[in-house]
Design a protein around this motif. Structure first.
Motif, PDB file in Angstrom:
ATOM      1  N   THR A 116       0.684  -1.202  -0.006  1.00  0.00           N
ATOM      2  CA  THR A 116       0.063  -0.125   0.043  1.00  0.00           C
ATOM      3  C   THR A 116       0.931   1.198   0.012  1.00  0.00           C
ATOM      4  OG1 THR A 116      -1.653  -1.292   1.127  1.00  0.00           O
ATOM      5  CG2 THR A 116      -1.638   1.031   1.247  1.00  0.00           C
ATOM      6  N   GLN A 117       1.898   1.382   0.773  1.00  0.00           N
ATOM      7  CA  GLN A 117       2.672   2.351   0.639  1.00  0.00           C
ATOM      8  C   GLN A 117       3.354   2.603  -0.411  1.00  0.00           C
ATOM      9  OE1 GLN A 117       4.979   1.027   4.345  1.00  0.00           O
ATOM     10  NE2 GLN A 117       4.109   2.567   5.430  1.00  0.00           N
ATOM     11  N   ALA A 118       3.921   1.732  -1.196  1.00  0.00           N
ATOM     12  CA  ALA A 118       4.383   1.795  -2.418  1.00  0.00           C
ATOM     13  C   ALA A 118       3.518   2.492  -3.478  1.00  0.00           C
ATOM     14  CB  ALA A 118       4.758   0.414  -3.177  1.00  0.00           C
ATOM     15  N   CYS A 119       2.239   2.125  -3.346  1.00  0.00           N
ATOM     16  CA  CYS A 119       1.138   2.639  -4.231  1.00  0.00           C
ATOM     17  C   CYS A 119       0.883   4.178  -3.937  1.00  0.00           C
ATOM     18  CB  CYS A 119      -0.151   1.969  -4.012  1.00  0.00           C
ATOM     19  SG  CYS A 119      -0.324   0.296  -4.535  1.00  0.00           S
ATOM     20  N   VAL A 120       1.056   4.582  -2.594  1.00  0.00           N
ATOM     21  CA  VAL A 120       1.080   5.866  -2.191  1.00  0.00           C
ATOM     22  C   VAL A 120       2.138   6.646  -2.832  1.00  0.00           C
ATOM     23  CG1 VAL A 120       1.123   7.643  -0.276  1.00  0.00           C
ATOM     24  CG2 VAL A 120      -0.244   5.360  -0.273  1.00  0.00           C
ATOM     25  N   VAL A 121       3.315   6.129  -2.636  1.00  0.00           N
ATOM     26  CA  VAL A 121       4.497   6.706  -3.257  1.00  0.00           C
ATOM     27  C   VAL A 121       4.478   6.896  -4.849  1.00  0.00           C
ATOM     28  CG1 VAL A 121       7.145   6.440  -3.649  1.00  0.00           C
ATOM     29  CG2 VAL A 121       6.079   5.991  -1.405  1.00  0.00           C
ATOM     30  N   ALA A 122       3.895   6.052  -5.527  1.00  0.00           N
ATOM     31  CA  ALA A 122       3.575   6.047  -6.946  1.00  0.00           C
ATOM     32  C   ALA A 122       2.515   7.209  -7.265  1.00  0.00           C
ATOM     33  CB  ALA A 122       3.151   4.555  -7.394  1.00  0.00           C
ATOM     34  N   GLY A 123       1.639   7.689  -6.364  1.00  0.00           N
ATOM     35  CA  GLY A 123       0.638   8.615  -6.447  1.00  0.00           C
ATOM     36  C   GLY A 123      -0.585   8.216  -6.232  1.00  0.00           C
ATOM     37  N   ALA A 124      -0.865   7.043  -5.526  1.00  0.00           N
ATOM     38  CA  ALA A 124      -2.374   6.844  -5.267  1.00  0.00           C
ATOM     39  C   ALA A 124      -2.978   7.791  -4.439  1.00  0.00           C
ATOM     40  CB  ALA A 124      -2.466   5.396  -4.692  1.00  0.00           C
ATOM     41  N   HIS A 125      -4.200   8.140  -4.643  1.00  0.00           N
ATOM     42  CA  HIS A 125      -4.710   8.838  -3.617  1.00  0.00           C
ATOM     43  C   HIS A 125      -5.938   8.466  -2.658  1.00  0.00           C
ATOM     44  CE1 HIS A 125      -2.957  12.441  -5.435  1.00  0.00           C
ATOM     45  NE2 HIS A 125      -3.230  12.009  -6.729  1.00  0.00           N
ATOM     46  N   ALA A 126      -6.353   7.122  -2.926  1.00  0.00           N
ATOM     47  CA  ALA A 126      -7.228   6.272  -2.116  1.00  0.00           C
ATOM     48  C   ALA A 126      -7.027   5.001  -2.193  1.00  0.00           C
ATOM     49  CB  ALA A 126      -8.558   6.919  -2.601  1.00  0.00           C
ATOM     50  N   LEU A 127      -7.798   3.957  -1.413  1.00  0.00           N
ATOM     51  CA  LEU A 127      -7.785   2.453  -1.685  1.00  0.00           C
ATOM     52  C   LEU A 127      -9.006   2.176  -1.591  1.00  0.00           C
ATOM     53  CD1 LEU A 127      -5.966  -0.024  -1.684  1.00  0.00           C
ATOM     54  CD2 LEU A 127      -6.158   0.107   1.155  1.00  0.00           C
ATOM     55  N   HIS A 128      -9.316   1.015  -2.755  1.00  0.00           N
ATOM     56  CA  HIS A 128     -10.578   0.362  -3.054  1.00  0.00           C
ATOM     57  C   HIS A 128     -10.196  -0.633  -2.262  1.00  0.00           C
ATOM     58  CE1 HIS A 128     -14.215  -0.816  -4.816  1.00  0.00           C
ATOM     59  NE2 HIS A 128     -13.569  -1.940  -5.134  1.00  0.00           N
ATOM     60  N   LEU A 129     -10.921  -1.376  -1.231  1.00  0.00           N
ATOM     61  CA  LEU A 129     -10.622  -2.373  -0.471  1.00  0.00           C
ATOM     62  C   LEU A 129     -11.693  -3.532  -0.591  1.00  0.00           C
ATOM     63  CD1 LEU A 129      -8.784  -3.676   1.762  1.00  0.00           C
ATOM     64  CD2 LEU A 129     -10.183  -2.425   3.451  1.00  0.00           C
ATOM     65  N   HIS A 130     -10.960  -4.655  -0.907  1.00  0.00           N
ATOM     66  CA  HIS A 130     -11.909  -6.073  -0.792  1.00  0.00           C
ATOM     67  C   HIS A 130     -11.160  -6.855   0.196  1.00  0.00           C
ATOM     68  CE1 HIS A 130     -14.260  -5.871  -4.891  1.00  0.00           C
ATOM     69  NE2 HIS A 130     -13.372  -4.928  -5.098  1.00  0.00           N
ATOM     70  N   ILE A 131     -12.153  -7.485   1.152  1.00  0.00           N
ATOM     71  CA  ILE A 131     -11.523  -8.351   2.162  1.00  0.00           C
ATOM     72  C   ILE A 131     -11.775  -9.820   1.756  1.00  0.00           C
ATOM     73  CG2 ILE A 131     -11.868  -8.961   4.427  1.00  0.00           C
ATOM     74  CD1 ILE A 131     -10.550  -6.544   4.297  1.00  0.00           C
ATOM     75  N   ARG A 132     -10.839 -10.675   2.231  1.00  0.00           N
ATOM     76  CA  ARG A 132     -11.035 -12.107   1.953  1.00  0.00           C
ATOM     77  C   ARG A 132     -10.812 -13.053   3.097  1.00  0.00           C
ATOM     78  NH1 ARG A 132     -12.012 -12.068  -3.569  1.00  0.00           N
ATOM     79  NH2 ARG A 132     -11.025 -10.285  -4.393  1.00  0.00           N
ATOM     80  N   ASP A 133     -11.532 -13.883   2.853  1.00  0.00           N
ATOM     81  CA  ASP A 133     -11.451 -14.849   4.292  1.00  0.00           C
ATOM     82  C   ASP A 133     -10.420 -15.647   4.087  1.00  0.00           C
ATOM     83  OD1 ASP A 133     -12.045 -17.059   2.275  1.00  0.00           O
ATOM     84  OD2 ASP A 133     -14.110 -17.310   2.795  1.00  0.00           O
ATOM     85  N   ASP A 134      -9.975 -16.599   5.047  1.00  0.00           N
ATOM     86  CA  ASP A 134      -8.934 -17.516   5.035  1.00  0.00           C
ATOM     87  C   ASP A 134      -8.603 -18.322   3.783  1.00  0.00           C
ATOM     88  OD1 ASP A 134      -8.474 -16.295   7.603  1.00  0.00           O
ATOM     89  OD2 ASP A 134      -9.214 -18.349   8.565  1.00  0.00           O
ATOM     90  N   ALA A 135      -9.637 -18.575   3.076  1.00  0.00           N
ATOM     91  CA  ALA A 135      -9.610 -19.651   1.843  1.00  0.00           C
ATOM     92  C   ALA A 135      -9.417 -18.653   0.599  1.00  0.00           C
ATOM     93  CB  ALA A 135     -10.898 -20.211   1.563  1.00  0.00           C
ATOM     94  N   GLY A 136      -9.178 -17.232   0.736  1.00  0.00           N
ATOM     95  CA  GLY A 136      -9.218 -16.474  -0.348  1.00  0.00           C
ATOM     96  C   GLY A 136     -10.330 -15.954  -0.961  1.00  0.00           C
ATOM     97  N   GLN A 137     -11.590 -16.344  -0.385  1.00  0.00           N
ATOM     98  CA  GLN A 137     -12.648 -15.881  -0.983  1.00  0.00           C
ATOM     99  C   GLN A 137     -13.110 -14.582  -0.547  1.00  0.00           C
ATOM    100  OE1 GLN A 137     -13.907 -17.855  -3.372  1.00  0.00           O
ATOM    101  NE2 GLN A 137     -11.940 -18.951  -3.256  1.00  0.00           N
ATOM    102  N   HIS A 138     -14.124 -13.919  -1.429  1.00  0.00           N
ATOM    103  CA  HIS A 138     -14.505 -12.562  -0.790  1.00  0.00           C
ATOM    104  C   HIS A 138     -15.537 -12.796   0.305  1.00  0.00           C
ATOM    105  CE1 HIS A 138     -15.989  -8.440  -1.997  1.00  0.00           C
ATOM    106  NE2 HIS A 138     -17.347  -8.911  -1.683  1.00  0.00           N
ATOM    107  N   THR A 139     -15.420 -11.750   1.168  1.00  0.00           N
ATOM    108  CA  THR A 139     -16.184 -11.713   2.471  1.00  0.00           C
ATOM    109  C   THR A 139     -16.627 -10.401   2.683  1.00  0.00           C
ATOM    110  OG1 THR A 139     -16.289 -12.333   4.536  1.00  0.00           O
ATOM    111  CG2 THR A 139     -14.255 -11.486   4.080  1.00  0.00           C
ATOM    112  N   LEU A 140     -17.787 -10.098   3.517  1.00  0.00           N
ATOM    113  CA  LEU A 140     -18.247  -8.970   3.911  1.00  0.00           C
ATOM    114  C   LEU A 140     -18.091  -8.716   5.406  1.00  0.00           C
ATOM    115  CD1 LEU A 140     -21.422  -8.482   1.693  1.00  0.00           C
ATOM    116  CD2 LEU A 140     -19.265  -7.518   1.721  1.00  0.00           C
ATOM    117  N   ASP A 141     -17.188  -9.788   5.852  1.00  0.00           N
ATOM    118  CA  ASP A 141     -16.820  -9.686   7.534  1.00  0.00           C
ATOM    119  C   ASP A 141     -16.489  -8.509   7.925  1.00  0.00           C
ATOM    120  OD1 ASP A 141     -15.264  -9.959   9.886  1.00  0.00           O
ATOM    121  OD2 ASP A 141     -15.586 -12.218   9.529  1.00  0.00           O
ATOM    122  N   ALA A 142     -17.366  -7.739   8.937  1.00  0.00           N
ATOM    123  CA  ALA A 142     -16.849  -6.547   9.241  1.00  0.00           C
ATOM    124  C   ALA A 142     -15.781  -6.384  10.158  1.00  0.00           C
ATOM    125  CB  ALA A 142     -18.214  -5.684   9.978  1.00  0.00           C
TER     126      ALA A 142
END
Length: 179
Positions: A1-27
């Motif tokens: 993430t820090q490398a992205c900021v250094v490269a010019g990123a202004h925000a992050l769009h975040l997807h969370i994964r479970d232990d198996a690497g699957q999409h989750t909505l776990d708050a």
């Protein structure tokens, strides 16, 4: 993430994964990740996603938003449209929590639903930003510059910011054409 900021990123769009690497909505997983990002990059804007990935129903998406109350969230119009009653609750929750909403649009049907919800008050004032998704991650379909033609009216009629996401081998060319 820090490398992205250094490269010019202004925000992050975040997807969370479970232990198996699957999409989750776990708050809880979202909170843990958001805390770590805040530790590493204090004040850096992060947008969570409530995309269902074909796994979660609208109630699960609403529950995630209620539990998390994020500063920013992306919401797929077509997914939320599966339950119109809960759609009003989703947008109401975001307004009440002060969550900045970015509406995910995959096609013009999504745009028309978005506009209808703006007109009937389902989508609250100030919830005007959209992101146009061209191509697909799964199953894979490359975005093409010609995909932009379908969305000309969105660029001309949108009240908020219009962003573009493109998938595939020419995604950079498509994004440059959109710009």
């Amino acid at each position: 993430t820090q490398a992205c900021v250094v490269a010019g990123a202004h925000a992050l769009h975040l997807h969370i994964r479970d232990d198996a690497g699957q999409h989750t909505l776990d708050a809880g997983r979202y909170r843990e990740t958001l805390r770590e990002i805040e530790r590493m990059l204090p004040g850096f804007p992060v947008q969570v996603t409530t995309e269902s990935a074909g796994i979660f129903d609208v109630h699960a998406q609403l529950e995630c938003l209620c539990d998390l109350e994020p500063k920013a969230a992306s919401i797929s119009v077509r997914e939320i449209a599966r339950d119109v009653t809960l759609a009003r609750m989703v947008y109401g929750q975001c307004a009440e929590a002060g969550t900045h909403v970015q509406h995910i649009l995959y096609n013009m049907d999504d745009w028309h639903q978005f506009r209808a919800w703006q007109n009937d008050g389902t989508i609250k004032s100030g919830q005007d930003d959209v992101i146009l998704v061209l191509g697909k991650y799964a199953p894979p379909r490359n975005a093409m510059q010609s995909d932009l033609a379908d969305f000309v009216s969105v660029f001309n009629q949108a009240c908020g910011r219009v962003m573009v996401c493109a998938f595939g081998r020419v995604e950079h060319q498509v994004l440059c054409a959109a710009a």
